[in-house]
Write an enzyme that holds these catalytic residues in place. Structure first.
Site, PDB file in Angstrom:
ATOM      1  N   LYS A 126     -13.809  -5.400   1.334  1.00 56.47           N
ATOM      2  CA  LYS A 126     -14.250  -4.304   0.444  1.00 56.47           C
ATOM      3  C   LYS A 126     -15.768  -4.171   0.408  1.00 56.47           C
ATOM      4  CE  LYS A 126     -10.227  -3.304  -2.161  1.00 56.47           C
ATOM      5  NZ  LYS A 126      -9.564  -2.916  -3.362  1.00 56.47           N
ATOM      6  N   LYS A 210      -4.986  -0.757   7.079  1.00 58.53           N
ATOM      7  CA  LYS A 210      -3.975  -0.557   6.032  1.00 58.53           C
ATOM      8  C   LYS A 210      -4.071   0.854   5.441  1.00 58.53           C
ATOM      9  CE  LYS A 210      -4.420  -2.112   1.745  1.00 58.53           C
ATOM     10  NZ  LYS A 210      -4.286  -2.743   0.418  1.00 58.53           N
ATOM     11  N   LYS A 213      -5.217   3.866  -0.858  1.00 56.67           N
ATOM     12  CA  LYS A 213      -5.500   5.030  -1.707  1.00 56.67           C
ATOM     13  C   LYS A 213      -6.985   5.340  -1.736  1.00 56.67           C
ATOM     14  CE  LYS A 213      -3.684   2.512  -5.521  1.00 56.67           C
ATOM     15  NZ  LYS A 213      -4.300   1.185  -5.616  1.00 56.67           N
TER      16      LYS A 213
HETATM   17  N1  AQP Z   1      -0.511  -0.107   2.981  1.00 59.10           N
HETATM   18  C1  AQP Z   1       0.264  -0.878   2.234  1.00 59.10           C
HETATM   19  N2  AQP Z   1       1.419  -1.354   2.737  1.00 59.10           N
HETATM   20  C2  AQP Z   1       2.238  -2.143   1.981  1.00 59.10           C
HETATM   21  N3  AQP Z   1       1.953  -2.481   0.705  1.00 59.10           N
HETATM   22  C3  AQP Z   1       0.817  -2.017   0.173  1.00 59.10           C
HETATM   23  N4  AQP Z   1       0.255  -2.168  -1.032  1.00 59.10           N
HETATM   24  C4  AQP Z   1      -0.912  -1.486  -1.089  1.00 59.10           C
HETATM   25  N5  AQP Z   1      -1.135  -0.876   0.083  1.00 59.10           N
HETATM   26  C5  AQP Z   1      -0.087  -1.195   0.894  1.00 59.10           C
HETATM   27  C6  AQP Z   1       0.842  -2.933  -2.102  1.00 59.10           C
HETATM   28  O1  AQP Z   1       0.803  -2.172  -3.282  1.00 59.10           O
HETATM   29  C7  AQP Z   1       0.615  -3.034  -4.388  1.00 59.10           C
HETATM   30  C8  AQP Z   1      -0.463  -2.510  -5.249  1.00 59.10           C
HETATM   31  O2  AQP Z   1      -1.684  -2.499  -4.558  1.00 59.10           O
HETATM   32  P1  AQP Z   1      -2.994  -2.224  -5.381  1.00 59.10           P
HETATM   33  O3  AQP Z   1      -2.987  -0.858  -5.860  1.00 59.10           O
HETATM   34  O4  AQP Z   1      -3.156  -3.230  -6.441  1.00 59.10           O
HETATM   35  O5  AQP Z   1      -4.174  -2.503  -4.442  1.00 59.10           O
HETATM   36  P2  AQP Z   1      -4.374  -2.521  -2.934  1.00 59.10           P
HETATM   37  O6  AQP Z   1      -3.470  -3.473  -2.259  1.00 59.10           O
HETATM   38  O7  AQP Z   1      -5.844  -2.774  -2.759  1.00 59.10           O
HETATM   39  O8  AQP Z   1      -3.946  -1.035  -2.532  1.00 59.10           O
HETATM   40  P3  AQP Z   1      -4.839   0.082  -1.990  1.00 59.10           P
HETATM   41  O9  AQP Z   1      -4.011   1.306  -1.891  1.00 59.10           O
HETATM   42  O10 AQP Z   1      -5.535  -0.344  -0.741  1.00 59.10           O
HETATM   43  O11 AQP Z   1      -5.872   0.266  -3.179  1.00 59.10           O
HETATM   44  P4  AQP Z   1      -7.415   0.394  -3.150  1.00 59.10           P
HETATM   45  O12 AQP Z   1      -7.688   1.428  -2.114  1.00 59.10           O
HETATM   46  O13 AQP Z   1      -7.793   0.806  -4.525  1.00 59.10           O
HETATM   47  O14 AQP Z   1      -7.963  -0.956  -2.781  1.00 59.10           O
HETATM   48  C9  AQP Z   1       0.337  -4.436  -3.858  1.00 59.10           C
HETATM   49  O15 AQP Z   1       1.535  -5.181  -3.967  1.00 59.10           O
HETATM   50  C10 AQP Z   1       0.009  -4.184  -2.426  1.00 59.10           C
HETATM   51  O16 AQP Z   1       0.369  -5.280  -1.615  1.00 59.10           O
END
Ligand code: AQP
Length: 351
Positions: A126, A210, A213
């Protein structure tokens, strides 16, 4: 091929209890749906006690516009319910309403070693290409708060995507060190549940990244609020290679974009990757992509419609989150009070 990879279950004296959370740091994606929401609902339906949370304290580790944060927290809660979560059977709330998370996180900050934190790859990812010195202390300490989220309920299982595996390992290390330091067997050693065909949904623009969002490109992801036309257009434009789909799963090796689309199809259809490859062996993307788009629209459109219906009444969502917070607090407070006892703090008069 992505396969189930949950850790070996160890016998535990703790009652089976599942905790997991999602950050309201943007609109939820297909990755969040397949890697988290869909599986959270399956766990609820297996009859295990389930506690789910919009982790707003985690979201503010990077800048969030206050109005958007409130909106996204409600929208995330609506997504949980639209995906099949029953707030009467599962506990659903937003993290900041239960102060025990932040209190236990402080105690865990004092247990966690800097060397452990320095190895966390999510912080490195990040801050990559940015000035890490300008990152918040909260972003650095994020995994310790995540450990507290889980341990404050004595949760024994955490369904997550692959990306969270390292944080779960850290949670185990913190629990073990706390137990050893204080000579107790108080915190459970948690099991990550990393199962299914889509534990890591990848970007539609780059099969090595990955789906996220917070990716600056909206074309990289399918949002749970996307219209049917938008979903179909994004899948049509998804990056692929010129080869047809292979005859065997092994043929997807070194083809990250093709593998990603096949994994998404399998997860949405509830099929194995083998089955999808058998059905589409030799197919061109000109055939496979429309089939995937139809499937994605069929699965996601009812969820989007229900989210929109729920979002028309934000007061009702706030009521559900408030009730969930009361139920969560009733479990968390005694565990926090007992932790303070163990650490040598004078008990709260409320406890
Ligand atoms: N691409 C993905 N594939 C499978 N699982 C995913 N998760 C997130 N992206 C994927 C799972 O969703 C849950 C919640 O994730 P989060 O919102 O706490 O944070 P994150 O993993 O950091 O997701 P993002 O979308 O990438 O958020 P940002 O962009 O804000 O950092 C977790 O169980 C995660 O494994």
């Amino acid at each position: 091929m992505t396969t189930a990879s949950s850790a070996v279950q160890t016998p535990t004296p703790f009652k089976p209890r599942i905790f997991s959370g999602i950050q309201p740091s943007g609109g939820l994606t297909l990755g969040n749906y397949l890697g988290a929401l869909k599986r959270f609902v399956e766990k609820q339906d297996e009859g295990i006690e389930t506690i789910y949370c919009m982790v707003d304290l985690h979201a503010i580790t990077v800048w969030q516009d206050p109005e958007k944060l409130r909106y996204q927290t409600r929208e995330g809660a609506a997504a949980f319910i639209a995906a099949g979560l029953d707030p009467a059977r599962s506990i659903l709330f937003n993290q900041s309403q239960v102060s025990a998370h932040a209190e236990l996180a402080w105690i865990f900050n004092c247990v966690t070693r800097l060397g452990w934190m320095n190895r966390m790859t999510q912080f490195k990812d990040k801050t990559a290409g940015k000035n890490a010195e300008a990152a918040s202390l909260g972003l650095y300490a994020y995994p310790s708060l995540m450990a507290a989220d889980i341990m404050v309920y004595h949760a024994t299982m955490v369904p997550v995507g692959e990306d969270q595996k390292q944080h779960l390992e850290l949670t185990r290390d913190i629990a073990i060190k706390f137990n050893n330091d204080y000579g107790v067997d108080f915190f459970p050693v948690v099991e990550p549940l990393i199962e299914g065909a889509a534990t890591r949904v990848m970007s539609l623009r780059d099969g090595t990244k990955k789906m996220s969002k917070s990716d600056p490109s909206d074309q990289s992801r399918i949002n749970l609020t996307d219209s049917a036309d938008n979903i179909a257009a994004k899948i049509r434009k998804a990056k692929t290679d010129p080869e047809p789909l292979p005859e065997t799963v092994e043929g997807l090796k070194d083809r990250p974009e093709a593998r990603n689309l096949v994994n998404i199809y399998a997860a949405l259809a509830g099929h194995t990757v083998d089955q999808v490859i058998r059905d589409y062996a030799g197919a061109q993307f000109g055939t496979f992509k429309p089939a995937l788009a139809d499937l994605a629209v069929a699965k996601l459109s009812p969820i989007t419609a229900e989210m929109n219906r729920l979002m028309a009444d934000p007061g009702e969502i706030d009521r559900i989150l408030g009730q969930g917070a009361d139920r969560a607090d009733a479990i968390a407070q005694p565990i926090l009070e007992r932790t303070k006892d163990i650490v040598g703090m004078i008990r709260s008069r409320k406890g």
